[in-house]
Design a protein around this motif. Sequence first.
Motif, PDB file in Angstrom:
ATOM      1  N   PHE A 151      32.315  47.160  34.691  1.00 31.78           N
ATOM      2  CA  PHE A 151      33.057  47.125  35.371  1.00 31.78           C
ATOM      3  C   PHE A 151      34.838  46.757  34.748  1.00 31.78           C
ATOM      4  CE2 PHE A 151      30.115  46.160  39.100  1.00 31.78           C
ATOM      5  CZ  PHE A 151      30.211  46.832  39.256  1.00 31.78           C
ATOM      6  N   HIS A 189      30.929  47.368  25.326  1.00 24.46           N
ATOM      7  CA  HIS A 189      30.071  47.590  25.826  1.00 24.46           C
ATOM      8  C   HIS A 189      29.169  48.918  25.092  1.00 24.46           C
ATOM      9  CE1 HIS A 189      31.021  44.068  27.784  1.00 24.46           C
ATOM     10  NE2 HIS A 189      31.476  44.538  28.824  1.00 24.46           N
ATOM     11  N   GLU A 235      43.695  45.173  37.137  1.00 23.22           N
ATOM     12  CA  GLU A 235      44.048  44.711  35.360  1.00 23.22           C
ATOM     13  C   GLU A 235      44.812  45.095  34.540  1.00 23.22           C
ATOM     14  OE1 GLU A 235      40.534  43.735  33.056  1.00 23.22           O
ATOM     15  OE2 GLU A 235      39.104  44.405  34.389  1.00 23.22           O
ATOM     16  N   GLU A 237      27.147  45.678  32.430  1.00 22.41           N
ATOM     17  CA  GLU A 237      27.996  46.316  33.523  1.00 22.41           C
ATOM     18  C   GLU A 237      29.069  45.873  33.106  1.00 22.41           C
ATOM     19  OE1 GLU A 237      28.202  43.008  37.135  1.00 22.41           O
ATOM     20  OE2 GLU A 237      30.271  43.076  36.723  1.00 22.41           O
ATOM     21  N   ARG A 241      36.274  39.963  23.323  1.00 21.58           N
ATOM     22  CA  ARG A 241      35.880  40.964  24.711  1.00 21.58           C
ATOM     23  C   ARG A 241      36.201  42.021  24.416  1.00 21.58           C
ATOM     24  NH1 ARG A 241      35.607  35.289  25.672  1.00 21.58           N
ATOM     25  NH2 ARG A 241      36.909  34.305  26.559  1.00 21.58           N
ATOM     26  N   GLN A 242      35.915  43.021  25.508  1.00 22.59           N
ATOM     27  CA  GLN A 242      36.279  43.997  25.870  1.00 22.59           C
ATOM     28  C   GLN A 242      37.055  45.171  25.593  1.00 22.59           C
ATOM     29  OE1 GLN A 242      33.094  42.145  26.899  1.00 22.59           O
ATOM     30  NE2 GLN A 242      32.578  42.012  25.071  1.00 22.59           N
ATOM     31  N   HIS A 290      38.061  46.356  36.734  1.00 20.10           N
ATOM     32  CA  HIS A 290      38.472  46.184  38.445  1.00 20.10           C
ATOM     33  C   HIS A 290      40.103  47.625  38.047  1.00 20.10           C
ATOM     34  CE1 HIS A 290      36.199  43.393  39.576  1.00 20.10           C
ATOM     35  NE2 HIS A 290      35.822  43.513  38.140  1.00 20.10           N
ATOM     36  N   ARG A 350      36.890  49.365  26.928  1.00 19.37           N
ATOM     37  CA  ARG A 350      35.944  48.916  27.764  1.00 19.37           C
ATOM     38  C   ARG A 350      34.664  49.226  27.803  1.00 19.37           C
ATOM     39  NH1 ARG A 350      37.636  44.862  32.570  1.00 19.37           N
ATOM     40  NH2 ARG A 350      38.690  44.323  30.782  1.00 19.37           N
TER      41      ARG A 350
HETATM   42  O1  RDL Z   1      41.080  36.626  30.584  1.00 19.50           O
HETATM   43  C1  RDL Z   1      41.490  38.248  30.467  1.00 19.50           C
HETATM   44  C2  RDL Z   1      39.740  38.831  30.903  1.00 19.50           C
HETATM   45  O2  RDL Z   1      39.203  38.769  30.335  1.00 19.50           O
HETATM   46  C3  RDL Z   1      39.476  38.326  32.619  1.00 19.50           C
HETATM   47  O3  RDL Z   1      40.383  38.184  32.810  1.00 19.50           O
HETATM   48  C4  RDL Z   1      37.926  39.450  32.750  1.00 19.50           C
HETATM   49  O4  RDL Z   1      37.447  38.784  34.111  1.00 19.50           O
HETATM   50  C5  RDL Z   1      37.991  41.163  32.922  1.00 19.50           C
HETATM   51  N1  RDL Z   1      37.016  41.333  32.743  1.00 19.50           N
HETATM   52  C6  RDL Z   1      36.202  42.426  34.577  1.00 19.50           C
HETATM   53  O5  RDL Z   1      37.110  41.457  35.189  1.00 19.50           O
HETATM   54  C7  RDL Z   1      35.174  42.243  34.558  1.00 19.50           C
HETATM   55  O6  RDL Z   1      34.747  42.925  34.950  1.00 19.50           O
HETATM   56  C8  RDL Z   1      36.575  41.606  31.797  1.00 19.50           C
HETATM   57  C9  RDL Z   1      35.194  42.263  31.485  1.00 19.50           C
HETATM   58  N2  RDL Z   1      34.592  43.167  33.089  1.00 19.50           N
HETATM   59  C10 RDL Z   1      34.519  42.061  30.642  1.00 19.50           C
HETATM   60  O7  RDL Z   1      33.318  43.647  30.739  1.00 19.50           O
HETATM   61  N3  RDL Z   1      35.058  42.597  29.260  1.00 19.50           N
HETATM   62  C11 RDL Z   1      36.236  41.817  29.469  1.00 19.50           C
HETATM   63  N4  RDL Z   1      36.302  41.356  30.456  1.00 19.50           N
HETATM   64  O8  RDL Z   1      36.491  41.291  27.903  1.00 19.50           O
END
Ligand code: RDL
Length: 153
Positions: free
Chosen positions: A96, A119, A101, A94, A142-143, A98, A115
């Motif tokens: 996504f 991924h 963000e 997945e 993180r992505q 947002h 991202r």
């Molecule tokens: O801590 C900061 C972010 O990592 C956090 O806000 C995540 O929730 C952001 N995020 C998403 O909202 C999402 O839908 C991330 C992903 N997907 C994802 O695939 N990888 C991330 N963050 O690093």
Amino acid sequence: MRVGVADTTFARVNMGAIAIDELKRHASVSVERYTVPGVKDLPVACKKLIEERRCDIVMALGMPGGKDKDKMCAHEASQGLIHAQLLTNHHIIEVFVHEDEAENDAELAWLAEQRTREHAVSAIRLILAPKELERDAGTGQRQGFADAGPARR
Ligand code: RDL
Ligand code: RDL
Ligand code: RDL
């Protein structure tokens, strides 16, 4: 290896094209694309990519908007994607992004691209190089935005 790329017309960045560009950098990957209107249409698209178009893994690319309605939609879509994974016994990555963000359109475009590319690499690793993921276990990956890093240095 065949990778499915499911994306949406709702997204404000062409995430499908970016995913395909990244996947094609890696030899031996073929791609099947399936574009739908929005995130809630992704689960069945992914299931069809796996069952009918014989994909080994699928990327589900979507952009939930910033309103409460959109977040509810995204949560429902996520549940559907998890259900589709359990029904097919295949991974669906997945991706996504947002809309809220990012501070502005330029950052949104950057985040969606970054991202998606990261991924795409994870999807290939899950199938072709699981040991590379194991090597990164517990490292706070993180992505898009910067990695969080390990808690203990
Ligand atoms: O801590 C900061 C972010 O990592 C956090 O806000 C995540 O929730 C952001 N995020 C998403 O909202 C999402 O839908 C991330 C992903 N997907 C994802 O695939 N990888 C991330 N963050 O690093
Ligand atoms: O099946 C048609 C639509 O219902 C479906 O495409 C939805 O996913 C569309 N959609 C919403 O209805 C909504 O309120 C989306 C969002 N919000 C959203 O934030 N992101 C989407 N779709 O990709
Ligand atoms: O399928 C690929 C990703 O969507 C999946 O690995 C998510 O679990 C990644 N992820 C997020 O997208 C997110 O917004 C995670 C978190 N937050 C989180 O807090 N912890 C995670 N993953 O392990």
